[in-house]
Design an enzyme around this catalytic site. Structure first.
Site, PDB file in Angstrom:
ATOM      1  N   ARG A 147       0.870  -1.169   0.000  1.00  0.00           N
ATOM      2  CA  ARG A 147       0.000   0.000   0.000  1.00  0.00           C
ATOM      3  C   ARG A 147       0.903   1.214   0.000  1.00  0.00           C
ATOM      4  O   ARG A 147       1.800   1.320   0.842  1.00  0.00           O
ATOM      5  CB  ARG A 147      -0.859  -0.026   1.270  1.00  0.00           C
ATOM      6  CG  ARG A 147      -1.858   1.072   1.343  1.00  0.00           C
ATOM      7  CD  ARG A 147      -2.545   1.069   2.692  1.00  0.00           C
ATOM      8  NE  ARG A 147      -1.924   2.024   3.571  1.00  0.00           N
ATOM      9  CZ  ARG A 147      -2.530   2.542   4.642  1.00  0.00           C
ATOM     10  NH1 ARG A 147      -3.748   2.165   4.973  1.00  0.00           N
ATOM     11  NH2 ARG A 147      -1.904   3.417   5.402  1.00  0.00           N
ATOM     12  N   ASP A 211      -5.055   3.871   0.047  1.00  0.00           N
ATOM     13  CA  ASP A 211      -6.176   4.163   0.954  1.00  0.00           C
ATOM     14  C   ASP A 211      -6.501   5.659   0.899  1.00  0.00           C
ATOM     15  O   ASP A 211      -5.665   6.489   1.263  1.00  0.00           O
ATOM     16  CB  ASP A 211      -5.760   3.754   2.379  1.00  0.00           C
ATOM     17  CG  ASP A 211      -6.908   3.771   3.365  1.00  0.00           C
ATOM     18  OD1 ASP A 211      -7.988   4.304   3.024  1.00  0.00           O
ATOM     19  OD2 ASP A 211      -6.721   3.259   4.486  1.00  0.00           O
ATOM     20  N   TRP A 403     -11.898  12.407   8.457  1.00  0.00           N
ATOM     21  CA  TRP A 403     -10.485  12.049   8.625  1.00  0.00           C
ATOM     22  C   TRP A 403     -10.215  10.690   7.998  1.00  0.00           C
ATOM     23  O   TRP A 403     -11.035   9.804   8.053  1.00  0.00           O
ATOM     24  CB  TRP A 403     -10.087  12.013  10.107  1.00  0.00           C
ATOM     25  CG  TRP A 403      -8.665  11.546  10.213  1.00  0.00           C
ATOM     26  CD1 TRP A 403      -7.535  12.262   9.897  1.00  0.00           C
ATOM     27  CD2 TRP A 403      -8.210  10.239  10.598  1.00  0.00           C
ATOM     28  NE1 TRP A 403      -6.418  11.477  10.059  1.00  0.00           N
ATOM     29  CE2 TRP A 403      -6.804  10.232  10.490  1.00  0.00           C
ATOM     30  CE3 TRP A 403      -8.875   9.083  11.012  1.00  0.00           C
ATOM     31  CZ2 TRP A 403      -6.039   9.112  10.783  1.00  0.00           C
ATOM     32  CZ3 TRP A 403      -8.114   7.968  11.303  1.00  0.00           C
ATOM     33  CH2 TRP A 403      -6.694   7.989  11.194  1.00  0.00           C
TER      34      TRP A 403
HETATM   35  O1  LIG Z   1      -6.440   0.791   6.247  1.00  0.00           O
HETATM   36  C1  LIG Z   1      -6.117   0.886   7.411  1.00  0.00           C
HETATM   37  O2  LIG Z   1      -5.279   0.194   7.956  1.00  0.00           O
HETATM   38  C2  LIG Z   1      -6.863   1.881   8.222  1.00  0.00           C
HETATM   39  O3  LIG Z   1      -7.360   2.914   7.443  1.00  0.00           O
HETATM   40  C3  LIG Z   1      -6.204   2.308   9.495  1.00  0.00           C
HETATM   41  O4  LIG Z   1      -4.974   2.932   9.247  1.00  0.00           O
HETATM   42  C4  LIG Z   1      -7.171   3.186  10.287  1.00  0.00           C
HETATM   43  O5  LIG Z   1      -6.909   4.530  10.084  1.00  0.00           O
HETATM   44  C5  LIG Z   1      -7.068   2.871  11.723  1.00  0.00           C
HETATM   45  O6  LIG Z   1      -7.376   1.530  11.884  1.00  0.00           O
HETATM   46  C6  LIG Z   1      -7.973   3.729  12.560  1.00  0.00           C
HETATM   47  O7  LIG Z   1      -8.028   3.240  13.830  1.00  0.00           O
HETATM   48 MG   LIG Z   2      -8.009   1.939   5.621  1.00  0.00          MG
END
Ligand SMILES: O=C(O)[C@H](O)[C@@H](O)[C@H](O)[C@H](O)CO
Ligand SMILES: [Mg+2]
Length: 403
Positions: A147, A211, A403
């Site tokens: 990622r 992401d 967020w």
């Molecule tokens: O894809 C991911 O691993 C997630 O987006 C995490 O980075 C979240 O931000 C986190 O789990 C919040 O608690």
């Molecule tokens: Mg995520």
């Protein structure tokens, strides 16, 4: 086999984890992960006040009936706190059943569908060049999927990018929520350059994921999906907040970039419309937040009817207990896609002894009866709970954003 005791252990080896232990009269016990990042104590209260007293004396083997009792029986259904509490109970009961049967959990679920479980790593950098170095490091370690998240010029702090070079990204790092600033324009203009650079340096075989962390509107997400098509992403994750499932329809109509969603979903009903209409490609609800194996299995089975695969959430805010159970599930589930892997630190691994192994970009399931993860309660006591909050986001004009 009657349940004789059930209690919650809160420990913070670097970050907070909530663990449920269910003990039976026969002496066999099971462990479940009840961690809900930034809202840990809400699940503790839910379990201690409303769930655990009702478990004592029940037959630990009646996993389905206990699930229905805690879900239907509560009158108040769904939601992350309720479903995380149910998920922890369910995970612990499957652990007990598998231990009692003398089998690793994957055997009880139906046996192996694959020898190993492909994972993806997080690669982060303050700019494109440093992100590419991180990708190179992970490829050397054997990862087949990464990622990629890089800093965007003009946005001081951004999701997925570590504060300092060489560090891991960790969002829940302050007592009260930190405030970040977001600019969709700057992000959309920059991010395709990152994928172009990754493909240019690493070629076509590496699986590349990204992401968006819920920040775009549907039409913006559609634009991003279209722009990155030449770089054939494995998936684009959480490109919009999805309370409105129809948002995914609009995105789907514009792009062939595969879409993953669901780390904040906790019920099959959060997905139903988007699965039945084939608007997504991967479901991400972890076993812990989605009511455990009993419920997430139903999501996976529904998804399978529509060529949709699993890609479970696996950041360090889920404990090794959830990861261990997920590796058994991943080893069995016919429509497996990929498993997220953000390695826990040494202190966490010591508190949670486990028998899963990481090798050559894949997880290998263990053969110990149950899900193969335990908790060292004495060691856990050394790490007291410390409040930690996830950040909030504001647009450049101060408007509160996702967020
Ligand atoms: O894809 C991911 O691993 C997630 O987006 C995490 O980075 C979240 O931000 C986190 O789990 C919040 O608690
Ligand atoms: Mg995520």
């Amino acid at each position: 086999m009657k349940i004789s005791d059930a209690y919650v252990i809160v420990t913070s080896p670097g970050r907070n984890f909530v663990t449920l232990k269910i003990v039976t009269e026969a002496g066999i016990y099971g462990i479940g992960d009840a961690t809900l990042n930034g809202r840990e104590m809400a699940v503790v209260a839910y379990l201690e006040e409303h769930v655990l007293p009702a478990l004592i004396g029940r037959d630990a083997g009646q996993i389905e009936d206990i699930w229905q009792y805690l879900y239907r029986g509560a009158y108040w259904r769904r939601g992350p706190v309720t479903m995380s509490a149910i998920g922890a109970v369910d995970m612990a009961l499957w652990d007990i059943k598998a231990k009692a049967a003398g089998m690793p959990l994957y055997q009880l679920l139906g046996g192996k569908s694959r020898e190993r479980v492909m994972t993806y790593a997080h690669c982060t950098g303050k700019d494109i060049d440093s992100c590419l170095e991180e990708v190179a490091r992970h490829v050397e370690q054997g990862y087949r999927a990464v990622r990629v998240q890089a800093g965007v010029p003009g946005i001081p702090t951004i999701y997925g990018v570590a504060k300092r070079e060489g560090e891991r990204y960790e969002p829940a790092d302050s007592d009260l929520p930190a405030e970040h600033v977001w600019s969709t324009e700057k992000y959309l203009n920059h991010v395709p350059k990152l994928f172009a650079a990754v493909r240019e340096r690493f070629g076509d075989d590496l699986h590349v994921l990204h992401d968006v962390h819920h920040r775009l509107t549907p039409i913006e997400a559609a634009r991003l999906g279209k722009m990155v098509e030449p770089y054939h992403l494995f998936w684009l994750e959480d490109c919009v907040p999805a309370e409105n499932q129809q948002s995914l329809k609009l995105i789907r109509e514009h792009t062939t970039t595969p879409l993953a969603i669901g780390e904040v979903f906790n019920s099959i009903h959060d997905y139903r419309e988007m699965i039945e209409n084939q608007w997504i490609d991967y479901v991400r609800t972890p076993l812990s937040h989605g009511g455990g194996i009993t419920h997430v299995r139903r999501i996976a089975d529904l998804a399978a009817l529509y060529h949709i695969r699993t890609g479970f959430h696996g950041p360090t805010d889920l404990s090794p207990v959830c990861l261990g159970a997920a590796i058994h599930f991943d080893t069995w589930v016919p429509n497996f896609g990929i498993q997220e892997h953000m390695p826990h630190d040494a202190a966490t691994d010591a508190v949670f002894p486990h028998d899963y192994r990481f090798e050559d970009g894949h997880f290998l399931v263990g053969e110990a009866p149950g899900h193969g993860v335990d908790i060292d309660e004495e060691l856990a006591k050394k790490y007291p709970y410390k409040r930690a909050s996830l950040p909030v986001n504001r647009l450049e004009d101060g408007t509160l954003w996702h967020w």
